[in-house]
Design an enzyme around this catalytic site. Structure first.
Site, short mmCIF file in Angstrom:
data_model
loop_
_atom_site.label_atom_id
_atom_site.label_comp_id
_atom_site.label_asym_id
_atom_site.label_seq_id
_atom_site.Cartn_x
_atom_site.Cartn_y
_atom_site.Cartn_z
N HIS A 18 -18.83 4.91 2.19
CA HIS A 18 -17.73 5.86 2.12
C HIS A 18 -16.47 5.41 2.86
O HIS A 18 -15.37 5.64 2.41
CB HIS A 18 -18.23 7.17 2.75
CG HIS A 18 -17.22 8.25 2.80
ND1 HIS A 18 -16.61 8.72 1.65
CD2 HIS A 18 -16.68 8.93 3.82
CE1 HIS A 18 -15.75 9.67 2.00
NE2 HIS A 18 -15.76 9.81 3.29
N ARG A 70 -16.66 7.22 12.21
CA ARG A 70 -15.50 8.09 12.10
C ARG A 70 -15.93 9.53 11.91
O ARG A 70 -16.85 9.82 11.14
CB ARG A 70 -14.63 7.67 10.92
CG ARG A 70 -13.45 8.59 10.69
CD ARG A 70 -12.58 8.12 9.57
NE ARG A 70 -13.20 8.26 8.26
CZ ARG A 70 -13.28 9.39 7.56
NH1 ARG A 70 -12.81 10.52 8.06
NH2 ARG A 70 -13.83 9.42 6.38
N ARG A 82 -23.21 12.41 10.32
CA ARG A 82 -23.39 11.67 9.07
C ARG A 82 -24.41 10.55 9.16
O ARG A 82 -25.27 10.41 8.30
CB ARG A 82 -22.04 11.05 8.67
CG ARG A 82 -21.06 12.07 8.21
CD ARG A 82 -19.74 11.44 7.85
NE ARG A 82 -18.84 12.50 7.39
CZ ARG A 82 -17.57 12.31 7.05
NH1 ARG A 82 -17.05 11.11 7.10
NH2 ARG A 82 -16.84 13.32 6.65
N LEU A 102 -7.43 10.87 7.48
CA LEU A 102 -6.13 11.31 6.96
C LEU A 102 -5.15 11.40 8.13
O LEU A 102 -4.00 10.99 8.05
CB LEU A 102 -6.26 12.66 6.27
CG LEU A 102 -7.27 12.69 5.11
CD1 LEU A 102 -7.33 14.09 4.49
CD2 LEU A 102 -6.88 11.68 4.04
N GLY A 128 0.65 3.83 3.95
CA GLY A 128 1.75 3.05 3.39
C GLY A 128 2.92 3.91 2.94
O GLY A 128 4.08 3.61 3.24
N GLY A 155 0.84 -1.20 0.00
CA GLY A 155 0.00 0.00 0.00
C GLY A 155 0.87 1.24 0.00
O GLY A 155 1.90 1.31 0.68
#
Ligand SMILES: Cc1cc2nc3c(=O)[nH]c(=O)nc-3n(C[C@H](O)[C@H](O)[C@H](O)COP(=O)(O)OP(=O)(O)OC[C@H]3O[C@@H](n4cnc5c(N)ncnc54)[C@H](O)[C@@H]3O)c2cc1C
Ligand code: SF4
Ligand code: FES
Lengths: 268, 637
Positions: free
Chosen positions: B401, B435, B330, B441, B45, B40
């Protein structure tokens, strides 16, 4: 709508390749160009033929994986748009489309519309970075960056390395791609220490990879899906010449590659 | 099996420092003698490979795309969180920690999350030094925005291309190590198996996607950073190639799979327009700051939106959640959109869409302001749909997602197979059952830049590893299995394409293990999925050969693994008799329709162990304890 497609089919790097005619039937205007090819491929599979190979991944115009020529134009007729974001409503019933891979000495064909763009990775490896050891960075706000510079750097950094600029350029030059990275890093204070070195190393590598010279034609800018401006090429030239004049760079030069050579095209 | 999280036994603020001190170091001169495989090249990665290479290890890095820079991290739009408190609005490491634990609905490990919040500070420093062009204020300092309902502005962003810029920073660091000879990059190589020797991860088997050759690579340890499995739903915001193959093969070799049913459905994506649809595009969540979400009050109302008078519109989020309105989290926004569409009040072709309307915002703020805030998103929407959102309300619908579940890892990010480390979206850590925006990120980069480089060194220094190379019989037998699997797929020579099966599987998982789930539906799916899988192995048609560039074959292998994973997801969802975060079981809700947790019985990580094709997987539990944040019921009224 129904379309006639002429698609480049080439089994592998050794196969000479040829154009093959296909019909794309019942295409909806809402489809993306790649979804249209999916539909054609499903039909080919159903008929026991091999589907058309094309590179793609994100399908939202950001990974840079997709790209081919549509009627001689890289990424097709819409400005600032990759083929994955190009929708069929821009075509009309009965259109006849010629679909070919990027053609460039530095991008050998792997299969059908798939080419090898690893030369771009090697250009970045030559110097398209800022050397910073993990964990050694000062506080992020320690060095202010004027907003205008940050914005200009971002404009250049938007390049997705798709290769359209090279494919469209009659010289097969990678100046827009290389210039974009040189401009991005050269516009930031963090990029200054290696600026000379970077420009020379990347330009030398670009030449080594077999890309042609830039003669300021500007076709690259016209097809770039991220609308990278020709200015970045000017910045690349400036950084390169500055490095050559001050003689501050040496790394990257080889006996067999005199410093003047990579920019020869530009002096014409 | 005892799941030992290996969390340091000291107060949470000191835990990571203490662990770093306890860990053994590898002598600098010895680092080059160690080989490390990183699968990855996304944020997790690439950052791991670059840092380990820089430290002096020999690294081999793999990705399936033609360049490491194309990993799907590139597509992240919104931003990355960090507790810098540059805005002086009361943010702190503890607050980011608190928000993340609460946002995850109390199903994450506190110590991991705290470390993540701490490391968020270093990430931003590192990225800025690399030349990531984050947004700036006129004074030249970094700009922030609030994101995903957070009450502080802690999100750093680079236009709508934050993931791209962070990934390019990591990619450039990686290429620097490639040039230095520390990392060897293998692009267009797909990992198809993990090789375990004497109980330790010692290598991988890959397929060269250009030549089709099956190859083996040996190492002292293996890191998987292969991203999420959201494509199990077929339609998702993931890239077409995103897959579960690497983690699934590791699962079958003994790594436990944690919380597979914890998946996230994002509320604002462009709806499906037809059968041919190949993926769904995310529209940034920030649109909900000014857009108003509504559907017609009447079922089957097909009038164009501008002909539907105000009193015949149902602004259902504003109606049900007056305090948060269109800004509810969400999962809440997604479930409510589904509910009104299920009632037959959805809009657009197919009836699965709701309006996101900017009419009032344009009236209030003027077109110019809206253009400045969302211009590029509006352009993107128009490019895809052909409709002008300044005049016609956008249509949106939820889509798959992100996947919170993944391989189980301890505090050192090591799986239950010694020597197999897992980073980024591929592991299960940190986000619990849901999340928060702008935190994936952050996690990928924390794992790769700042955690693995330490924990990997400790593993190497503390264990005496026998020399192993690819002549070991374990590689031969793994290669043979991979080749046999490929041959089986090619030999079916049935009549249906891989995509058609994937689409059908995706619909099943979406309908019964998507936004909301019931025991009955899950049981139905658990009956249907194996049937469809059998049909797949009888009727799929994979054209072409193995020894060549063959995209149908690549897909076929990935879909075969999705079939098996889908079943585990449903099993996990069925066993968890509670609702939490993205896992909403209709039987377990508050009178207001909120997720109803059952902390007495389900406050644990569900980690599943593979026990062969003919046996059901075994469930192992890692109990979760909350010492720093008291579990509470979420409420957004
Ligand atoms: C549209 C979108 C928007 C998002 N926006 C945000 C946001 O604003 N903020 C935020 O925090 N998060 C966001 N996320 C989530 C976040 O982007 C991801 O969770 C994160 O980038 C994952 O990084 P990763 O390194 O774990 O995996 P990836 O970036 O997916 O990388 C996976 C890597 O593994 C390789 N790989 C996979 N399988 C194999 C195999 N079998 N063999 C070899 N190589 C393999 C791939 O080639 C790739 O290099 C978004 C996600 C999406 C889809
Ligand atoms: S400069 Fe533009 S056309 Fe060239 S590779 Fe970058 S994005 Fe593609
Ligand atoms: S598929 Fe990613 S840019 Fe087109």
């Amino acid at each position: 709508m129904n379309l006639i497609l002429h698609v480049w089919r080439q089994k592998n790097a050794k196969d000479p390749g040829r154009m093959v005619r296909y019909e794309a039937r019942n295409i909806s205007a809402h489809m993306s160009f790649l979804e249209m090819l999916d539909v054609v491929n499903e039909e080919l599979i159903a008929r026991g033929e091999e589907p058309i190979a094309f590179d793609h991944d994100c399908r939202e115009g950001i990974c840079g994986m997709c790209g081919f020529m549509i009627n001689g134009v890289a990424h097709g007729p819409e400005r600032g748009t990759t083929v994955c974001q190009l929708h069929m409503r821009h075509f009309k019933d009965g259109d006849e489309l010629y679909i070919e891979p990027w053609r460039s000495r530095a991008f050998p064909v792997i299969k059908d519309l798939v080419v090898d763009r690893s030369a771009f990775d090697r250009i970045i490896a030559a110097g398209g970075y800022i050397s910073v050891r993990t964990g050694s960075a000062p506080d992020a706000n320690a060095i202010p960056v004027p907003k205008e510079n940050a914005e200009l750097a971002m404009d250049a950094a938007a390049c997705i390395a798709c290769g359209a600029c090279v494919a469209q350029c009659p010289n097969g030059s990678a100046a827009l791609f290389t210039g974009a990275k040189i401009a991005h890093l050269g516009l930031l204070p963090q990029g200054q220490p290696e600026r000379d070195r970077r420009a020379v190393a990347m330009v030398v590598q670009m030449t080594k990879e077999g890309f042609g010279h830039c003669t300021n034609i500007g076709e690259c800018e016209a097809v770039c899906p991220k609308e990278i401006k020709l200015d970045v090429i000017a910045r690349m030239h400036r950084d390169y010449l500055h490095a050559a004049w001050t003689g501050r760079q040496k790394p990257g030069f080889r006996e067999d590659q005199p410093a003047e050579e990579p920019m020869a095209g530009n002096r014409r | 099996m005892e799941l030992n999280s290996k969390v340091p036994d000291v107060p949470i603020e000191q835990a990571w420092d203490r662990r770093k001190f306890e860990m053994k170091l590898v002598n600098p001169a010895n680092k080059r003698k160690y080989n490390i495989i990183v699968v990855g090249s996304g944020l997790a990665g690439a950052s791991a490979a670059a840092t380990l290479g820089e430290l002096g290890y020999n690294v081999q890095c793999f990705c399936y795309q033609d360049s490491p820079r194309r990993a799907h991290s590139i597509a992240a739009q919104g931003g990355i969180n960090a507790a810098k408190n540059y805005q002086n609005d009361g943010d702190s490491v503890f607050r980011l920690f608190y928000d993340t634990v609460k946002g995850g609905d109390f199903r994450a490990r506190e110590y991991n999350v705290y470390r993540l919040a701490q490391l968020s500070l270093n990430i931003i420093d590192q990225c800025v030094a690399q030349g990531v062009p984050f947004a700036r204020e006129y004074g030249g300092l970094l700009e922030n925005r609030s994101f995903g309902g957070a009450q502080v502005s802690r999100t750093f962003y680079a236009r709508g291309q934050t993931g791209q810029q962070l990934l390019l920073g990591a990619y450039q660091a990686l290429q620097r190590q490639v040039a230095a000879g520390q990392v060897k990059m293998y692009a267009r190589h797909e990992m198809l198996d993990l090789v375990v020797i004497d109980g330790r991860a010692r290598g991988i088997v890959t397929r060269d996607l250009i030549t089709g050759r099956i190859e083996s690579y040996a190492a002292d340890l293996v890191i998987l950073a292969t991203g999420g499995y959201g494509n199990v739903y077929y339609l998702s915001t993931n890239a077409k190639g995103c897959n579960a193959t690497a983690i699934w093969r590791a699962y079958k070799r003994g790594a436990l799979f944690a919380n597979p049913c914890f998946t996230q459905i994002h509320p604002t994506c462009i709806p499906v327009t037809g059968e041919y649809q190949s993926k769904l595009t995310l529209m940034s969540e920030s649109l909900r700051n000014d857009g108003r979400i509504w559907v017609p009050k009447r079922k089957g109302d097909t009038r164009p939106p501008d002909e539907i008078p105000e009193d015949e519109r149902d602004y259902f989020l504003e109606r049900k959640y007056p305090a948060f309105g269109n800004l509810v989290p969400r999962d809440v926004a997604s479930r409510n959109a589904k509910a009104v569409c299920d009632e037959g009040r959805g809009v657009g072709p197919g009836g699965y869409g709701v309006y996101l309307d900017f009419r009032d915002a344009i009236k209030r703020l003027g077109r110019e302001v809206i253009e400045e805030r969302y211009g590029n998103l509006f352009d993107m929407y128009e490019r895809i749909t052909g409709e002008d959102p300044y005049r016609v309300p956008m249509r949106i619908y939820p889509a798959s997602h992100y996947t919170m579940g993944g391989l189980w890892v301890d505090y050192n990010l090591m799986s239950t197979i010694p020597g197999l480390f897992v980073a980024g979206e591929a592991n299960f850590s940190d986000h619990g059952a849901n999340r928060l925006g702008a935190s994936a990120l952050m996690q990928g980069l924390a794992d790769g830049y700042f955690i693995l480089p330490y924990t990997v060194g400790d593993y190497l220094a503390s264990n005496k590893l026998e020399k192993v190379d690819t002549t070991h019989p374990a590689f031969r037998s793994a290669e043979a299995e991979v080749a046999c699997n490929i041959k089986r797929l090619l030999d079916v020579r049935g009549s249906r394409s891989v995509d058609s099966f994937h689409r059908e599987l995706g619909k099943l998982v979406w309908d019964y293990c998507g936004m909301s789930r019931t025991a009955e539906g899950l049981k139905y799916a658990l009956k249907k999925i194996p049937e469809l899988r059998e049909q797949y192995w009888r009727e799929v048609r994979v054209p072409g050969e193995s020894e060549e560039f063959n995209q149908s074959l690549e897909k076929a292998g990935r879909v075969a693994d999705f079939f098996e994973l889908a079943e585990l997801m449903c099993l996990d969802a069925l066993h968890r008799n509670e609702s939490c975060g993205g896992h909403f079981r209709e039987e377990y809700q508050t009178p207001d329709g909120e997720a109803l947790r059952n902390d007495d019985e389900y406050c644990y990580v569900a980690a599943w162990e593979y026990r062969g094709e003919d046996n059901a997987p075994a469930l192992h539990k890692e109990p979760l304890t909350f010492k720093y944040v008291q579990p509470a019921q979420r409420s957004y009224k």
